[in-house]
Design an enzyme around this catalytic site. Structure first.
Site, PDB file in Angstrom:
ATOM      1  N   LYS A  14       1.005  -0.993  -0.218  1.00  0.00           N
ATOM      2  CA  LYS A  14       0.128   0.176  -0.384  1.00  0.00           C
ATOM      3  C   LYS A  14       0.921   1.497   0.081  1.00  0.00           C
ATOM      4  O   LYS A  14       0.864   2.084  -0.662  1.00  0.00           O
ATOM      5  CB  LYS A  14      -0.652   0.055   1.213  1.00  0.00           C
ATOM      6  CG  LYS A  14      -1.724  -1.484   1.307  1.00  0.00           C
ATOM      7  CD  LYS A  14      -2.918  -1.486   2.060  1.00  0.00           C
ATOM      8  CE  LYS A  14      -2.014  -1.100   3.597  1.00  0.00           C
ATOM      9  NZ  LYS A  14      -1.260  -2.318   4.456  1.00  0.00           N
ATOM     10  N   ARG A  88      -9.762   0.808   9.067  1.00  0.00           N
ATOM     11  CA  ARG A  88      -9.143  -0.226   9.174  1.00  0.00           C
ATOM     12  C   ARG A  88     -10.965  -1.196   9.477  1.00  0.00           C
ATOM     13  O   ARG A  88     -10.139  -2.548   9.985  1.00  0.00           O
ATOM     14  CB  ARG A  88      -8.230  -0.232   9.904  1.00  0.00           C
ATOM     15  CG  ARG A  88      -6.884  -0.831   9.288  1.00  0.00           C
ATOM     16  CD  ARG A  88      -5.650  -0.577  10.241  1.00  0.00           C
ATOM     17  NE  ARG A  88      -4.721  -1.322   9.839  1.00  0.00           N
ATOM     18  CZ  ARG A  88      -3.646  -1.018   9.786  1.00  0.00           C
ATOM     19  NH1 ARG A  88      -3.729   0.295   8.928  1.00  0.00           N
ATOM     20  NH2 ARG A  88      -2.463  -2.257   9.088  1.00  0.00           N
ATOM     21  N   ARG A 127      12.017  -4.991   4.972  1.00  0.00           N
ATOM     22  CA  ARG A 127      11.894  -3.786   4.786  1.00  0.00           C
ATOM     23  C   ARG A 127      12.006  -3.412   5.479  1.00  0.00           C
ATOM     24  O   ARG A 127      12.597  -2.979   6.836  1.00  0.00           O
ATOM     25  CB  ARG A 127      10.157  -4.037   5.273  1.00  0.00           C
ATOM     26  CG  ARG A 127       9.654  -1.879   5.124  1.00  0.00           C
ATOM     27  CD  ARG A 127       8.648  -1.707   5.364  1.00  0.00           C
ATOM     28  NE  ARG A 127       7.833  -1.909   6.368  1.00  0.00           N
ATOM     29  CZ  ARG A 127       6.292  -1.842   5.982  1.00  0.00           C
ATOM     30  NH1 ARG A 127       5.676  -1.861   5.208  1.00  0.00           N
ATOM     31  NH2 ARG A 127       5.613  -2.555   7.461  1.00  0.00           N
ATOM     32  N   ARG A 161      11.224  -1.216  11.207  1.00  0.00           N
ATOM     33  CA  ARG A 161      10.008  -0.420  12.276  1.00  0.00           C
ATOM     34  C   ARG A 161       9.868  -1.037  13.060  1.00  0.00           C
ATOM     35  O   ARG A 161      10.348  -2.928  12.581  1.00  0.00           O
ATOM     36  CB  ARG A 161       8.748  -0.403  12.030  1.00  0.00           C
ATOM     37  CG  ARG A 161       8.277   0.636  10.368  1.00  0.00           C
ATOM     38  CD  ARG A 161       7.075   0.793  10.066  1.00  0.00           C
ATOM     39  NE  ARG A 161       5.933   0.021  10.330  1.00  0.00           N
ATOM     40  CZ  ARG A 161       4.609  -0.186   9.397  1.00  0.00           C
ATOM     41  NH1 ARG A 161       5.095   0.150   8.219  1.00  0.00           N
ATOM     42  NH2 ARG A 161       4.000  -0.694  10.030  1.00  0.00           N
ATOM     43  N   ARG A 172      -0.529  -8.690  13.611  1.00  0.00           N
ATOM     44  CA  ARG A 172      -0.887  -8.053  12.510  1.00  0.00           C
ATOM     45  C   ARG A 172      -2.170  -8.371  11.194  1.00  0.00           C
ATOM     46  O   ARG A 172      -3.336  -7.713  10.955  1.00  0.00           O
ATOM     47  CB  ARG A 172      -0.247  -7.021  12.057  1.00  0.00           C
ATOM     48  CG  ARG A 172       0.629  -5.512  12.444  1.00  0.00           C
ATOM     49  CD  ARG A 172       1.852  -5.581  12.916  1.00  0.00           C
ATOM     50  NE  ARG A 172       2.074  -5.320  11.167  1.00  0.00           N
ATOM     51  CZ  ARG A 172       2.930  -4.364  10.528  1.00  0.00           C
ATOM     52  NH1 ARG A 172       3.943  -5.652  11.327  1.00  0.00           N
ATOM     53  NH2 ARG A 172       2.648  -4.103   8.824  1.00  0.00           N
TER      54      ARG A 172
HETATM   55  P1  AP5 Z   1       4.685  -1.393   1.836  1.00  0.00           P
HETATM   56  O1  AP5 Z   1       4.265  -0.819   0.333  1.00  0.00           O
HETATM   57  O2  AP5 Z   1       5.637  -0.486   3.014  1.00  0.00           O
HETATM   58  O3  AP5 Z   1       3.763  -2.479   1.703  1.00  0.00           O
HETATM   59  P2  AP5 Z   1       2.480  -1.805   3.417  1.00  0.00           P
HETATM   60  O4  AP5 Z   1       1.045  -2.339   2.655  1.00  0.00           O
HETATM   61  O5  AP5 Z   1       2.632  -0.310   3.315  1.00  0.00           O
HETATM   62  O6  AP5 Z   1       2.521  -2.327   4.895  1.00  0.00           O
HETATM   63  P3  AP5 Z   1       2.677  -1.786   6.019  1.00  0.00           P
HETATM   64  O7  AP5 Z   1       3.274  -2.749   7.012  1.00  0.00           O
HETATM   65  O8  AP5 Z   1       3.293  -0.431   6.493  1.00  0.00           O
HETATM   66  O9  AP5 Z   1       0.623  -1.225   6.371  1.00  0.00           O
HETATM   67  P4  AP5 Z   1       0.371  -2.102   7.535  1.00  0.00           P
HETATM   68  O10 AP5 Z   1      -1.115  -1.772   6.768  1.00  0.00           O
HETATM   69  O11 AP5 Z   1       1.025  -3.044   8.438  1.00  0.00           O
HETATM   70  O12 AP5 Z   1       1.052  -0.358   8.459  1.00  0.00           O
HETATM   71  P5  AP5 Z   1       0.753   0.183   9.175  1.00  0.00           P
HETATM   72  O13 AP5 Z   1       1.777   1.531   9.057  1.00  0.00           O
HETATM   73  O14 AP5 Z   1      -0.536   1.110   8.287  1.00  0.00           O
HETATM   74  O15 AP5 Z   1       5.819  -2.459   0.989  1.00  0.00           O
HETATM   75  C1  AP5 Z   1       5.986  -3.789   1.674  1.00  0.00           C
HETATM   76  C2  AP5 Z   1       7.694  -4.208   1.603  1.00  0.00           C
HETATM   77  O16 AP5 Z   1       7.120  -5.057  -0.609  1.00  0.00           O
HETATM   78  C3  AP5 Z   1       8.701  -3.177   1.432  1.00  0.00           C
HETATM   79  O17 AP5 Z   1       9.626  -3.559   2.139  1.00  0.00           O
HETATM   80  C4  AP5 Z   1       8.469  -3.153  -0.187  1.00  0.00           C
HETATM   81  O18 AP5 Z   1       9.828  -2.211  -0.806  1.00  0.00           O
HETATM   82  C5  AP5 Z   1       8.602  -4.222  -0.653  1.00  0.00           C
HETATM   83  N1  AP5 Z   1       6.429  -4.630  -1.696  1.00  0.00           N
HETATM   84  C6  AP5 Z   1       6.009  -3.734  -1.912  1.00  0.00           C
HETATM   85  N2  AP5 Z   1       5.632  -4.052  -3.689  1.00  0.00           N
HETATM   86  C7  AP5 Z   1       6.462  -4.772  -3.840  1.00  0.00           C
HETATM   87  C8  AP5 Z   1       5.719  -5.938  -4.336  1.00  0.00           C
HETATM   88  N3  AP5 Z   1       5.509  -5.449  -5.760  1.00  0.00           N
HETATM   89  N4  AP5 Z   1       7.267  -6.913  -4.967  1.00  0.00           N
HETATM   90  C9  AP5 Z   1       7.659  -7.327  -4.416  1.00  0.00           C
HETATM   91  N5  AP5 Z   1       8.279  -6.820  -3.162  1.00  0.00           N
HETATM   92  C10 AP5 Z   1       7.018  -5.878  -2.837  1.00  0.00           C
HETATM   93  O19 AP5 Z   1       0.148   0.340  10.787  1.00  0.00           O
HETATM   94  C11 AP5 Z   1       0.757   0.219  11.282  1.00  0.00           C
HETATM   95  C12 AP5 Z   1       0.363   0.723  12.537  1.00  0.00           C
HETATM   96  O20 AP5 Z   1      -0.652   1.361  13.171  1.00  0.00           O
HETATM   97  C13 AP5 Z   1      -1.038  -1.340  12.643  1.00  0.00           C
HETATM   98  O21 AP5 Z   1      -0.902  -2.306  13.457  1.00  0.00           O
HETATM   99  C14 AP5 Z   1      -2.213  -0.445  13.797  1.00  0.00           C
HETATM  100  O22 AP5 Z   1      -1.530  -0.857  15.309  1.00  0.00           O
HETATM  101  C15 AP5 Z   1      -1.289   0.533  13.229  1.00  0.00           C
HETATM  102  N6  AP5 Z   1      -3.077   1.373  12.479  1.00  0.00           N
HETATM  103  C16 AP5 Z   1      -2.639   2.103  11.566  1.00  0.00           C
HETATM  104  N7  AP5 Z   1      -3.444   2.351  11.013  1.00  0.00           N
HETATM  105  C17 AP5 Z   1      -5.098   2.332  12.074  1.00  0.00           C
HETATM  106  C18 AP5 Z   1      -6.048   2.830  11.435  1.00  0.00           C
HETATM  107  N8  AP5 Z   1      -6.340   2.643  10.536  1.00  0.00           N
HETATM  108  N9  AP5 Z   1      -7.076   2.281  12.437  1.00  0.00           N
HETATM  109  C19 AP5 Z   1      -5.962   0.807  13.959  1.00  0.00           C
HETATM  110  N10 AP5 Z   1      -5.284   1.385  13.703  1.00  0.00           N
HETATM  111  C20 AP5 Z   1      -3.915   1.734  12.837  1.00  0.00           C
END
Ligand code: AP5
Length: 216
Positions: A14, A88, A127, A161, A172
Protein backbone atom coordinates in the site's frame (compact mmCIF):
# COMPACT_ATOMS: atom_id res chain seq x y z
CA UNK A 1 -9.73 14.92 -8.39
CA UNK A 2 -9.90 11.26 -7.34
CA UNK A 3 -10.21 9.88 -3.81
CA UNK A 4 -9.12 6.27 -3.36
CA UNK A 5 -8.56 3.71 -0.63
CA UNK A 6 -5.66 1.23 -0.83
CA UNK A 7 -6.88 -1.82 1.08
CA UNK A 8 -4.74 -4.83 1.90
CA UNK A 9 -2.92 -6.75 4.63
CA UNK A 10 0.37 -5.60 6.20
CA UNK A 11 3.09 -5.69 3.54
CA UNK A 12 0.67 -5.78 0.58
CA UNK A 13 2.46 -2.77 -0.92
CA UNK A 14 0.00 0.00 0.00
CA UNK A 15 2.70 2.48 1.02
CA UNK A 16 4.86 1.67 -2.02
CA UNK A 17 1.98 2.29 -4.43
CA UNK A 18 0.75 5.36 -2.53
CA UNK A 19 4.16 7.01 -2.96
CA UNK A 20 4.06 6.28 -6.70
CA UNK A 21 0.66 7.99 -6.96
CA UNK A 22 1.92 11.00 -4.97
CA UNK A 23 4.91 11.39 -7.33
CA UNK A 24 3.00 10.72 -10.56
CA UNK A 25 -0.31 12.46 -9.89
CA UNK A 26 0.15 14.99 -7.08
CA UNK A 27 -2.27 13.06 -4.91
CA UNK A 28 -2.00 13.39 -1.11
CA UNK A 29 -1.21 10.22 0.89
CA UNK A 30 -3.07 9.95 4.19
CA UNK A 31 -1.42 7.04 6.01
CA UNK A 32 -2.79 6.54 9.52
CA UNK A 33 0.26 4.33 10.24
CA UNK A 34 2.61 7.25 9.45
CA UNK A 35 0.45 9.67 11.45
CA UNK A 36 0.46 7.34 14.45
CA UNK A 37 4.23 6.80 14.21
CA UNK A 38 4.58 10.59 14.35
CA UNK A 39 2.16 10.83 17.30
CA UNK A 40 4.12 8.26 19.30
CA UNK A 41 7.22 10.44 19.24
CA UNK A 42 5.32 13.32 20.93
CA UNK A 43 6.04 12.08 24.46
CA UNK A 44 2.34 12.46 25.40
CA UNK A 45 0.30 9.86 27.30
CA UNK A 46 -1.68 9.21 24.11
CA UNK A 47 1.59 8.67 22.21
CA UNK A 48 2.78 6.16 24.82
CA UNK A 49 -0.45 4.15 24.58
CA UNK A 50 -0.34 4.24 20.78
CA UNK A 51 3.25 2.95 20.79
CA UNK A 52 2.33 0.03 23.05
CA UNK A 53 -0.59 -1.03 20.80
CA UNK A 54 1.35 -0.63 17.54
CA UNK A 55 4.42 -2.54 18.73
CA UNK A 56 2.20 -5.46 19.70
CA UNK A 57 0.51 -5.38 16.29
CA UNK A 58 -2.96 -4.45 17.57
CA UNK A 59 -5.29 -1.77 16.23
CA UNK A 60 -5.41 1.71 17.75
CA UNK A 61 -8.92 2.89 18.75
CA UNK A 62 -11.32 4.07 16.06
CA UNK A 63 -11.76 7.44 17.80
CA UNK A 64 -8.04 8.25 17.59
CA UNK A 65 -7.58 7.36 13.91
CA UNK A 66 -10.86 8.95 12.79
CA UNK A 67 -9.76 12.14 14.59
CA UNK A 68 -6.39 12.07 12.79
CA UNK A 69 -8.01 11.65 9.36
CA UNK A 70 -10.67 14.27 10.06
CA UNK A 71 -7.96 16.87 10.81
CA UNK A 72 -6.33 16.25 7.41
CA UNK A 73 -9.34 16.34 5.09
CA UNK A 74 -9.15 20.14 4.77
CA UNK A 75 -5.59 19.94 3.39
CA UNK A 76 -5.33 21.03 -0.24
CA UNK A 77 -5.30 17.91 -2.44
CA UNK A 78 -5.83 18.90 -6.07
CA UNK A 79 -5.16 15.35 -7.26
CA UNK A 80 -7.29 13.79 -4.49
CA UNK A 81 -6.55 11.73 -1.39
CA UNK A 82 -5.06 8.24 -1.10
CA UNK A 83 -6.28 6.60 2.10
CA UNK A 84 -3.48 4.18 3.04
CA UNK A 85 -4.22 1.88 5.97
CA UNK A 86 -7.51 3.64 6.70
CA UNK A 87 -10.27 2.62 7.13
CA UNK A 88 -9.45 -0.63 8.94
CA UNK A 89 -12.79 -1.33 10.66
CA UNK A 90 -16.45 -0.96 9.70
CA UNK A 91 -16.96 2.04 12.05
CA UNK A 92 -13.94 3.73 10.41
CA UNK A 93 -15.44 3.07 6.96
CA UNK A 94 -18.77 4.59 8.01
CA UNK A 95 -16.98 7.60 9.52
CA UNK A 96 -14.94 8.17 6.35
CA UNK A 97 -18.10 8.14 4.22
CA UNK A 98 -19.71 10.70 6.52
CA UNK A 99 -16.63 12.94 6.68
CA UNK A 100 -16.27 12.99 2.89
CA UNK A 101 -19.93 13.63 2.24
CA UNK A 102 -19.92 16.51 4.77
CA UNK A 103 -17.26 18.09 2.55
CA UNK A 104 -19.22 17.41 -0.62
CA UNK A 105 -16.79 14.70 -1.66
CA UNK A 106 -16.97 10.97 -2.25
CA UNK A 107 -14.87 7.89 -2.79
CA UNK A 108 -13.97 7.05 -6.37
CA UNK A 109 -12.37 3.64 -5.88
CA UNK A 110 -11.35 1.11 -3.27
CA UNK A 111 -8.41 -0.94 -4.51
CA UNK A 112 -7.88 -4.26 -2.77
CA UNK A 113 -4.29 -5.49 -3.08
CA UNK A 114 -4.25 -9.28 -2.86
CA UNK A 115 -1.05 -10.96 -1.59
CA UNK A 116 -0.42 -14.44 -0.09
CA UNK A 117 0.48 -14.55 3.61
CA UNK A 118 3.80 -16.28 2.84
CA UNK A 119 4.87 -13.36 0.60
CA UNK A 120 3.83 -10.87 3.29
CA UNK A 121 6.22 -12.41 5.82
CA UNK A 122 9.12 -12.18 3.35
CA UNK A 123 8.25 -8.59 2.46
CA UNK A 124 7.86 -7.37 6.03
CA UNK A 125 10.99 -9.06 7.33
CA UNK A 126 13.13 -7.41 4.61
CA UNK A 127 11.61 -3.94 4.70
CA UNK A 128 13.43 -0.74 5.68
CA UNK A 129 12.44 2.87 5.12
CA UNK A 130 14.05 6.28 4.91
CA UNK A 131 13.41 8.19 8.14
CA UNK A 132 13.77 11.46 6.24
CA UNK A 133 11.55 11.12 3.13
CA UNK A 134 9.65 7.85 3.79
CA UNK A 135 10.97 5.96 0.71
CA UNK A 136 10.41 2.20 1.13
CA UNK A 137 13.11 -0.42 0.41
CA UNK A 138 13.63 -4.17 0.74
CA UNK A 139 16.82 -6.13 1.51
CA UNK A 140 16.55 -8.33 -1.59
CA UNK A 141 13.82 -7.08 -3.93
CA UNK A 142 14.51 -3.32 -3.72
CA UNK A 143 17.73 -2.39 -1.92
CA UNK A 144 19.18 1.14 -2.04
CA UNK A 145 21.68 1.61 -4.89
CA UNK A 146 24.37 2.67 -2.41
CA UNK A 147 24.29 0.68 0.82
CA UNK A 148 22.95 2.78 3.71
CA UNK A 149 22.02 5.81 1.56
CA UNK A 150 18.46 6.67 0.46
CA UNK A 151 18.17 6.79 -3.37
CA UNK A 152 15.49 9.47 -3.20
CA UNK A 153 16.94 12.06 -0.79
CA UNK A 154 20.50 10.94 0.07
CA UNK A 155 19.72 10.57 3.80
CA UNK A 156 21.58 7.89 5.77
CA UNK A 157 18.70 7.69 8.27
CA UNK A 158 17.42 4.27 7.12
CA UNK A 159 15.41 2.33 9.70
CA UNK A 160 13.32 -0.76 10.40
CA UNK A 161 9.94 -0.64 12.14
CA UNK A 162 9.49 -1.95 15.70
CA UNK A 163 6.39 -3.93 14.62
CA UNK A 164 8.14 -5.70 11.72
CA UNK A 165 8.85 -8.86 13.72
CA UNK A 166 7.29 -12.34 13.67
CA UNK A 167 5.10 -11.97 16.81
CA UNK A 168 3.67 -8.55 15.91
CA UNK A 169 3.13 -9.62 12.30
CA UNK A 170 1.05 -12.59 13.44
CA UNK A 171 -1.29 -10.27 15.39
CA UNK A 172 -1.35 -7.70 12.56
CA UNK A 173 -2.49 -10.42 10.15
CA UNK A 174 -5.14 -11.66 12.62
CA UNK A 175 -6.43 -8.12 13.06
CA UNK A 176 -6.57 -7.73 9.29
CA UNK A 177 -8.61 -10.88 8.74
CA UNK A 178 -10.93 -10.27 11.73
CA UNK A 179 -11.55 -6.52 11.50
CA UNK A 180 -10.39 -5.18 8.13
CA UNK A 181 -11.24 -7.88 5.59
CA UNK A 182 -15.04 -7.34 6.14
CA UNK A 183 -14.47 -4.02 4.34
CA UNK A 184 -13.99 -5.98 1.11
CA UNK A 185 -17.66 -7.01 1.18
CA UNK A 186 -18.71 -3.57 2.45
CA UNK A 187 -17.19 -1.76 -0.53
CA UNK A 188 -18.14 -4.50 -3.00
CA UNK A 189 -21.78 -3.97 -1.99
CA UNK A 190 -21.35 -0.25 -2.66
CA UNK A 191 -19.99 -1.02 -6.16
CA UNK A 192 -16.67 0.64 -5.30
CA UNK A 193 -14.31 -2.36 -5.07
CA UNK A 194 -11.56 -3.21 -7.56
CA UNK A 195 -8.95 -5.91 -7.01
CA UNK A 196 -5.32 -5.97 -8.16
CA UNK A 197 -2.76 -8.76 -7.96
CA UNK A 198 -0.36 -7.43 -5.33
CA UNK A 199 2.03 -10.35 -5.90
CA UNK A 200 3.15 -8.95 -9.25
CA UNK A 201 6.26 -6.75 -9.44
CA UNK A 202 5.97 -3.10 -8.34
CA UNK A 203 5.69 -1.74 -11.92
CA UNK A 204 2.95 -4.21 -12.87
CA UNK A 205 0.99 -3.41 -9.71
CA UNK A 206 1.42 0.33 -10.39
CA UNK A 207 0.01 -0.12 -13.90
CA UNK A 208 -3.00 -2.05 -12.54
CA UNK A 209 -3.62 0.63 -9.89
CA UNK A 210 -3.33 3.39 -12.52
CA UNK A 211 -5.90 1.62 -14.68
CA UNK A 212 -8.41 1.67 -11.81
CA UNK A 213 -7.67 5.31 -10.93
CA UNK A 214 -8.14 6.35 -14.58
CA UNK A 215 -11.38 4.48 -15.12
CA UNK A 216 -14.32 6.82 -15.75
P1 AP5 B 1 4.88 -1.59 1.82
O1 AP5 B 1 4.54 -0.78 0.63
O2 AP5 B 1 5.62 -0.94 2.95
O3 AP5 B 1 3.56 -2.36 2.35
P2 AP5 B 1 2.29 -1.82 3.15
O4 AP5 B 1 1.09 -2.49 2.60
O5 AP5 B 1 2.30 -0.32 3.19
O6 AP5 B 1 2.63 -2.45 4.55
P3 AP5 B 1 2.53 -1.87 6.04
O7 AP5 B 1 3.27 -2.86 6.91
O8 AP5 B 1 3.00 -0.45 6.11
O9 AP5 B 1 1.04 -1.96 6.30
P4 AP5 B 1 0.34 -1.97 7.63
O10 AP5 B 1 -1.05 -1.80 7.18
O11 AP5 B 1 0.64 -3.13 8.51
O12 AP5 B 1 1.03 -0.76 8.41
P5 AP5 B 1 0.55 0.69 8.84
O13 AP5 B 1 1.73 1.56 8.88
O14 AP5 B 1 -0.65 1.10 8.06
O15 AP5 B 1 5.71 -2.86 1.29
C1 AP5 B 1 6.24 -3.83 2.20
C2 AP5 B 1 7.60 -4.35 1.65
O16 AP5 B 1 7.34 -5.06 0.44
C3 AP5 B 1 8.60 -3.24 1.29
O17 AP5 B 1 9.90 -3.64 1.65
C4 AP5 B 1 8.48 -3.07 -0.23
O18 AP5 B 1 9.70 -2.66 -0.83
C5 AP5 B 1 8.06 -4.48 -0.66
N1 AP5 B 1 7.14 -4.48 -1.81
C6 AP5 B 1 6.09 -3.64 -2.02
N2 AP5 B 1 5.46 -3.96 -3.17
C7 AP5 B 1 6.12 -5.03 -3.68
C8 AP5 B 1 5.93 -5.83 -4.87
N3 AP5 B 1 4.94 -5.60 -5.74
N4 AP5 B 1 6.79 -6.85 -5.09
C9 AP5 B 1 7.80 -7.11 -4.21
N5 AP5 B 1 8.03 -6.39 -3.07
C10 AP5 B 1 7.20 -5.36 -2.82
O19 AP5 B 1 0.00 0.41 10.32
C11 AP5 B 1 0.91 0.11 11.37
C12 AP5 B 1 0.13 0.00 12.68
O20 AP5 B 1 -0.50 1.28 12.97
C13 AP5 B 1 -1.05 -0.99 12.72
O21 AP5 B 1 -0.60 -2.30 13.01
C14 AP5 B 1 -1.93 -0.39 13.82
O22 AP5 B 1 -1.37 -0.64 15.08
C15 AP5 B 1 -1.79 1.10 13.57
N6 AP5 B 1 -2.82 1.61 12.64
C16 AP5 B 1 -2.59 2.17 11.41
N7 AP5 B 1 -3.72 2.54 10.82
C17 AP5 B 1 -4.72 2.19 11.70
C18 AP5 B 1 -6.14 2.30 11.64
N8 AP5 B 1 -6.74 2.83 10.57
N9 AP5 B 1 -6.85 1.83 12.70
C19 AP5 B 1 -6.25 1.32 13.78
N10 AP5 B 1 -4.89 1.18 13.90
C20 AP5 B 1 -4.14 1.62 12.86
Amino acid sequence: MVNIILLGPPGAGKGTQAKRLVDDRKMVQLSTGDMLREARTSGSEMGRKVAEVMDRGGLVTDAIVIGLISERLDDPAPGGFIFDGFPRTLPQADALGELLSAKGQGLDAVIEMQVDDSALVARISGRYTCGNCGAVYHDTTHPTKVSGVCDACGSTNLKRRADDNADALQLRLMEYYKKTSPLIGYYYAKGALSTVDGLADVETVAAAVAKVVDQP
